[in-house]
Design an enzyme around this catalytic site. Structure first.
Site, PDB file in Angstrom:
ATOM      1  N   GLN A   1      -5.026  -1.708   9.860  1.00  0.00           N
ATOM      2  CA  GLN A   1      -4.933  -3.013   8.914  1.00  0.00           C
ATOM      3  C   GLN A   1      -5.337  -4.098   9.780  1.00  0.00           C
ATOM      4  OE1 GLN A   1      -3.375  -3.582   5.775  1.00  0.00           O
ATOM      5  NE2 GLN A   1      -4.176  -5.772   6.037  1.00  0.00           N
TER       6      GLN A   1
ATOM      7  N   LYS B   1       0.950  -0.921  -0.018  1.00  0.00           N
ATOM      8  CA  LYS B   1       0.035   0.014   0.085  1.00  0.00           C
ATOM      9  C   LYS B   1       0.884   1.131   0.005  1.00  0.00           C
ATOM     10  CE  LYS B   1      -3.735  -2.473   1.936  1.00  0.00           C
ATOM     11  NZ  LYS B   1      -4.372  -3.037   3.316  1.00  0.00           N
TER      12      LYS B   1
ATOM     13  N   ASP C   1     -11.291   2.071   3.582  1.00  0.00           N
ATOM     14  CA  ASP C   1     -11.569   0.755   3.459  1.00  0.00           C
ATOM     15  C   ASP C   1     -12.753   0.041   3.198  1.00  0.00           C
ATOM     16  OD1 ASP C   1      -9.302  -1.104   3.284  1.00  0.00           O
ATOM     17  OD2 ASP C   1      -9.224  -1.132   5.495  1.00  0.00           O
TER      18      ASP C   1
END
Ligand code: NDP
Length: 284
Positions: A97, A53, A120
């Site tokens: 995460q 990322k 997300d």
């Protein structure tokens, strides 16, 4: 017959190039999109994903900050960091995460993220908006699957689409996105009575189960489009949830692992991050 390979790597590169152009347009207005990535503990797979990322952010021109917290971090400490990031004007997207260590309530952390920065797409508000078809951030992997399907040129209207897996990050959201494109969607899971019956009649088969090479070529309808979301490490090698060697002989088109859905997930994250910056600064 051998299936066409759906080249997720190339499609993702194109999508990242499109994002880079939008970043330049923001830069021209004096705005640098910013993404904060929070990682708790030292899960090796999570570290690989986070590195990917960061690399993608560098490539498209998104400013990224990485916040690495120890495994022993308390929920209160993590929530405090999320609260800080929510308030920073140079950060337009906040990503924590997953998975988080067992002592932390993942739902509470996801709900603490400002929905305007929820790149997300896991916040219940984002999920709800997706379900009712309102503008929101689409979750990256399901969105990537939809872009791959679009690239095949398939018209999903009226197609029999079977999704294997019903997780909140893959199966459920991708099923809703497919439904919004007028597919007839069947969702299968570990309690499905006759999985082969369902997979065998799918014009489009999307598999996200986390079981290495579980779906064999014999379970696929000849000519079907197969999207393999699975990423499994077996003897140091990455394999999908579909047995590629037999499936490629049967399907009409198929994603490889690696190089299929994986790169799309990151490209769609970049897309969400720049979208977050565009929305936050629309009136500047
Ligand atoms: P989860 O473990 O959260 O969910 C797995 C789902 O598969 C569950 O719904 C489960 O059913 C179902 N399932 C498990 N075994 C079977 C079986 N034998 N038959 C039918 N259904 C079964 O996994 P995720 O959704 O998080 O991930 C799925 C896969 O996708 C993994 O390989 C993961 O690594 C990969 N992944 C890839 C991403 C990418 O960027 N390409 C991103 C995210 C995930 P039940 O609900 O009944 O338990």
């Amino acid at each position: 017959m051998t299936a066409t390979i759906i080249d997720g790597k190339a499609i993702a590169a194109r999508k990242r190039a499109e994002v880079a152009i939008r970043v330049q347009a923001l830069e021209a207005r004096g705005i640098t999109p910013g993404l904060a990535v929070v990682i708790v503990g030292d899960d090796p797979a999570s570290e690989v994903y986070v590195r990917g990322k960061e690399k993608a952010c560098d490539e498209v021109g998104i400013y990224s900050t990485k916040h690495t917290l120890p495994e022993t971090t308390t929920q209160a400490e993590l929530l405090a960091l999320v609260g800080e990031l929510n308030c920073r004007s140079d950060i337009h997207g906040v990503l924590v995460q997953l998975p988080l260590p067992g002592h932390i309530d993942e739902d509470a952390v996801i709900e603490a993220i400002d929905p305007a920065k929820d790149v997300d797409g896991f916040h219940p508000l984002s999920v709800g908006k997706m379900l009712v078809g309102q503008q929101t951030f689409l979750p990256c992997t399901p969105h990537g699957v939809m872009v791959l399907l679009e690239e095949t040129g398939v018209d999903l209207t009226g197609k029999e689409v079977v999704v294997v897996g019903r997780s909140n990050i893959v199966g459920k959201p991708v099923s809703m996105l497919l439904l919004s494109k007028n597919a007839t969607v069947t969702i299968c899971h570990s309690r499905t009575a006759d999985l082969d019956f369902h997979t065998g009649r799918a014009d489009v088969l999307v598999v996200g189960v986390g079981q290495p090479e579980m779906i064999k070529g014999s379970a696929i309808k000849p000519g079907a489009i197969v999207i393999d979301v699975g990423i499994n490490r077996v003897d140091g090698r990455l394999v999908g949830d579909v047995e590629f060697d037999t499936a490629v002989e049967r399907a009409g088109a198929i994603t490889p692992v690696p190089g299929g859905v994986g790169p799309m997930t990151i490209a769609m994250l970049m897309d969400n991050a720049v979208t977050a910056a565009e929305r936050a600064t629309a009136h500047e």
